[in-house]
Write an enzyme that holds these catalytic residues in place. Sequence first.
Site, PDB file in Angstrom:
ATOM      1  N   ASP A   6     113.715 -23.110  50.767  1.00 34.21           N
ATOM      2  CA  ASP A   6     114.072 -24.523  50.904  1.00 34.21           C
ATOM      3  C   ASP A   6     113.133 -25.282  49.963  1.00 34.21           C
ATOM      4  OD1 ASP A   6     114.379 -27.174  51.632  1.00 34.21           O
ATOM      5  OD2 ASP A   6     113.656 -26.906  53.699  1.00 34.21           O
ATOM      6  N   TYR A  93     129.613 -38.985  52.882  1.00 37.57           N
ATOM      7  CA  TYR A  93     129.347 -39.793  51.689  1.00 37.57           C
ATOM      8  C   TYR A  93     130.650 -40.107  50.947  1.00 37.57           C
ATOM      9  CZ  TYR A  93     124.287 -40.297  50.857  1.00 37.57           C
ATOM     10  OH  TYR A  93     122.980 -40.698  50.882  1.00 37.57           O
ATOM     11  N   ASP A 102     119.592 -30.724  51.322  1.00 38.32           N
ATOM     12  CA  ASP A 102     118.758 -30.463  52.509  1.00 38.32           C
ATOM     13  C   ASP A 102     119.302 -31.242  53.708  1.00 38.32           C
ATOM     14  OD1 ASP A 102     117.982 -32.905  51.328  1.00 38.32           O
ATOM     15  OD2 ASP A 102     115.853 -32.644  51.772  1.00 38.32           O
ATOM     16  N   THR A 125     108.867 -35.434  52.084  1.00 36.74           N
ATOM     17  CA  THR A 125     108.464 -36.399  51.060  1.00 36.74           C
ATOM     18  C   THR A 125     109.136 -37.738  51.353  1.00 36.74           C
ATOM     19  OG1 THR A 125     108.483 -34.554  49.507  1.00 36.74           O
ATOM     20  CG2 THR A 125     108.330 -36.770  48.573  1.00 36.74           C
TER      21      THR A 125
HETATM   22  N1  LIG Z   1     101.119 -26.158  55.780  1.00 39.41           N
HETATM   23  C1  LIG Z   1     101.455 -27.306  55.200  1.00 39.41           C
HETATM   24  N2  LIG Z   1     101.322 -27.461  53.865  1.00 39.41           N
HETATM   25  C2  LIG Z   1     101.642 -28.620  53.270  1.00 39.41           C
HETATM   26  N3  LIG Z   1     102.133 -29.701  53.929  1.00 39.41           N
HETATM   27  C3  LIG Z   1     102.285 -29.609  55.246  1.00 39.41           C
HETATM   28  C4  LIG Z   1     101.985 -28.415  55.938  1.00 39.41           C
HETATM   29  N4  LIG Z   1     102.278 -28.619  57.245  1.00 39.41           N
HETATM   30  C5  LIG Z   1     102.727 -29.880  57.344  1.00 39.41           C
HETATM   31  N5  LIG Z   1     102.720 -30.511  56.155  1.00 39.41           N
HETATM   32  C6  LIG Z   1     103.177 -31.886  55.929  1.00 39.41           C
HETATM   33  O1  LIG Z   1     104.489 -31.768  55.455  1.00 39.41           O
HETATM   34  C7  LIG Z   1     104.778 -32.799  54.517  1.00 39.41           C
HETATM   35  C8  LIG Z   1     105.828 -32.277  53.539  1.00 39.41           C
HETATM   36  O2  LIG Z   1     106.990 -31.976  54.286  1.00 39.41           O
HETATM   37  P1  LIG Z   1     108.177 -31.131  53.705  1.00 39.41           P
HETATM   38  O3  LIG Z   1     109.266 -31.194  54.725  1.00 39.41           O
HETATM   39  O4  LIG Z   1     107.706 -29.783  53.285  1.00 39.41           O
HETATM   40  O5  LIG Z   1     108.528 -31.986  52.406  1.00 39.41           O
HETATM   41  P2  LIG Z   1     109.531 -31.696  51.202  1.00 39.41           P
HETATM   42  O6  LIG Z   1     110.693 -30.909  51.780  1.00 39.41           O
HETATM   43  O7  LIG Z   1     109.920 -33.042  50.727  1.00 39.41           O
HETATM   44  O8  LIG Z   1     108.789 -30.912  50.157  1.00 39.41           O
HETATM   45  C9  LIG Z   1     103.444 -33.176  53.898  1.00 39.41           C
HETATM   46  O9  LIG Z   1     103.351 -34.573  53.853  1.00 39.41           O
HETATM   47  C10 LIG Z   1     102.392 -32.655  54.890  1.00 39.41           C
HETATM   48  O10 LIG Z   1     101.783 -33.723  55.576  1.00 39.41           O
HETATM   49  C1  LIG Z   2     116.482 -37.828  49.992  1.00 44.26           C
HETATM   50  C2  LIG Z   2     115.841 -36.644  49.313  1.00 44.26           C
HETATM   51  C3  LIG Z   2     115.074 -37.123  48.088  1.00 44.26           C
HETATM   52  C4  LIG Z   2     114.878 -36.019  50.319  1.00 44.26           C
HETATM   53  O1  LIG Z   2     114.059 -35.066  49.691  1.00 44.26           O
HETATM   54  P1  LIG Z   2     112.841 -34.355  50.446  1.00 44.26           P
HETATM   55  O2  LIG Z   2     112.106 -35.386  51.252  1.00 44.26           O
HETATM   56  O3  LIG Z   2     113.458 -33.349  51.388  1.00 44.26           O
HETATM   57  O4  LIG Z   2     112.014 -33.693  49.416  1.00 44.26           O
HETATM   58  C5  LIG Z   2     116.912 -35.554  48.960  1.00 44.26           C
HETATM   59  O5  LIG Z   2     117.692 -35.284  50.089  1.00 44.26           O
HETATM   60  C6  LIG Z   2     117.793 -36.027  47.820  1.00 44.26           C
HETATM   61  O6  LIG Z   2     117.445 -35.923  46.668  1.00 44.26           O
HETATM   62  N1  LIG Z   2     118.996 -36.563  48.159  1.00 44.26           N
HETATM   63  C7  LIG Z   2     119.949 -37.088  47.199  1.00 44.26           C
HETATM   64  C8  LIG Z   2     120.236 -38.521  47.495  1.00 44.26           C
HETATM   65  C9  LIG Z   2     120.992 -38.737  48.805  1.00 44.26           C
HETATM   66  O7  LIG Z   2     120.917 -37.898  49.732  1.00 44.26           O
HETATM   67  O8  LIG Z   2     121.676 -39.749  48.886  1.00 44.26           O
HETATM   68  K   LIG Z   3     113.176 -31.135  52.564  1.00 42.98           K
END
Ligand SMILES: Nc1ncnc2c1ncn2[C@@H]1O[C@H](COP(=O)(O)OP(=O)(O)O)[C@@H](O)[C@H]1O
Ligand SMILES: CC(C)(COP(=O)(O)O)[C@@H](O)C(=O)NCCC(=O)O
Ligand SMILES: [K+]
EC number: 2.7.1.33
Length: 249
Positions: A6, A93, A102, A125
């Site tokens: 993922d 959408y 995701d 994020t």
């Molecule tokens: N083991 C870990 N390593 C890094 N980030 C973590 C961890 N556990 C929890 N987090 C939290 O998860 C957040 C990122 O979430 P995540 O769902 O992985 O984001 P993305 O899918 O956008 O990359 C970070 O802000 C951090 O606070």
């Molecule tokens: C909204 C997001 C940026 C979330 O990303 P993530 O926090 O999981 O890294 C991702 O789902 C994305 O790029 N979506 C496309 C735009 C939309 O869903 O409308």
């Molecule tokens: K994600």
Amino acid sequence: MILELDCGNSFIKWRVIHAADATIVGGGIVDSDQALLAAVSALPSVRLKGCRIVSVRSEEETDALRGLLQAGFAVQAQVALPVQEMAGVRNGYDDYQRLGMDRWLAALGAYHLAKGACLVIDLGTAAKADFVAADGEHLGGYICPGMPLMRSQLRTHTRRIRYDDASAERAVSTLAPGRSTVEAVERGCVLMLQGFARTQIEQARALWGESFTVFLTGGDAPLVREAAPQARVVPDLVFVGLAMACPLD
Ligand SMILES: Nc1ncnc2c1ncn2[C@@H]1O[C@H](COP(=O)(O)OP(=O)(O)O)[C@@H](O)[C@H]1O
Ligand SMILES: CC(C)(COP(=O)(O)O)[C@@H](O)C(=O)NCCC(=O)O
Ligand SMILES: [K+]
């Protein structure tokens, strides 16, 4: 064994499962393709026969990762692609291809587990909420900055907000009014996330009364646990949907 990935905007979540019964062999969270290869290679006696990926990164980045997996493990990775409808869920959408994969897979996984109306709150994020009605119609959702983005906006656009990651982690042991910059910012942002979660749950209640399931996922899910006591915390919700979208026999 199957490798599941993922790829979010900040981190790659990975796990290796047995193909036969989906039992988990290993897994983790890494911040680069190289770290992923190292972590998977470090598993004892890993023999991958397949790989499935969901990515919200650019096509170039995803292709580069597929190339590395082909070279490193001799597996052809299958990438989940947008569809209008799957497993009883209809993408809400206007242009179904624009919905983040995701979000779509989490919605598929949630509807599969709930077998009814559900709300998915995914805190990565970005903070995302998605609504799926009892008949499988995805009603759409919301996207806001998540914890990493709120924090970095404050750090980037102010002169005097500066602190390190270790003190950030310590700062959220309680949510009392902060008495230092790090406490004020970190606790303030957690309260924003909790407010986001509460508002989504209120909205679900307005739509569906009490007949819905709330799912909480994403790396920052633990930060809103108490604000959403009725939520089912399912850290691997995206992987549930990924297995549905990319079956490998
Ligand atoms: N083991 C870990 N390593 C890094 N980030 C973590 C961890 N556990 C929890 N987090 C939290 O998860 C957040 C990122 O979430 P995540 O769902 O992985 O984001 P993305 O899918 O956008 O990359 C970070 O802000 C951090 O606070
Ligand atoms: C909204 C997001 C940026 C979330 O990303 P993530 O926090 O999981 O890294 C991702 O789902 C994305 O790029 N979506 C496309 C735009 C939309 O869903 O409308
Ligand atoms: K994600």
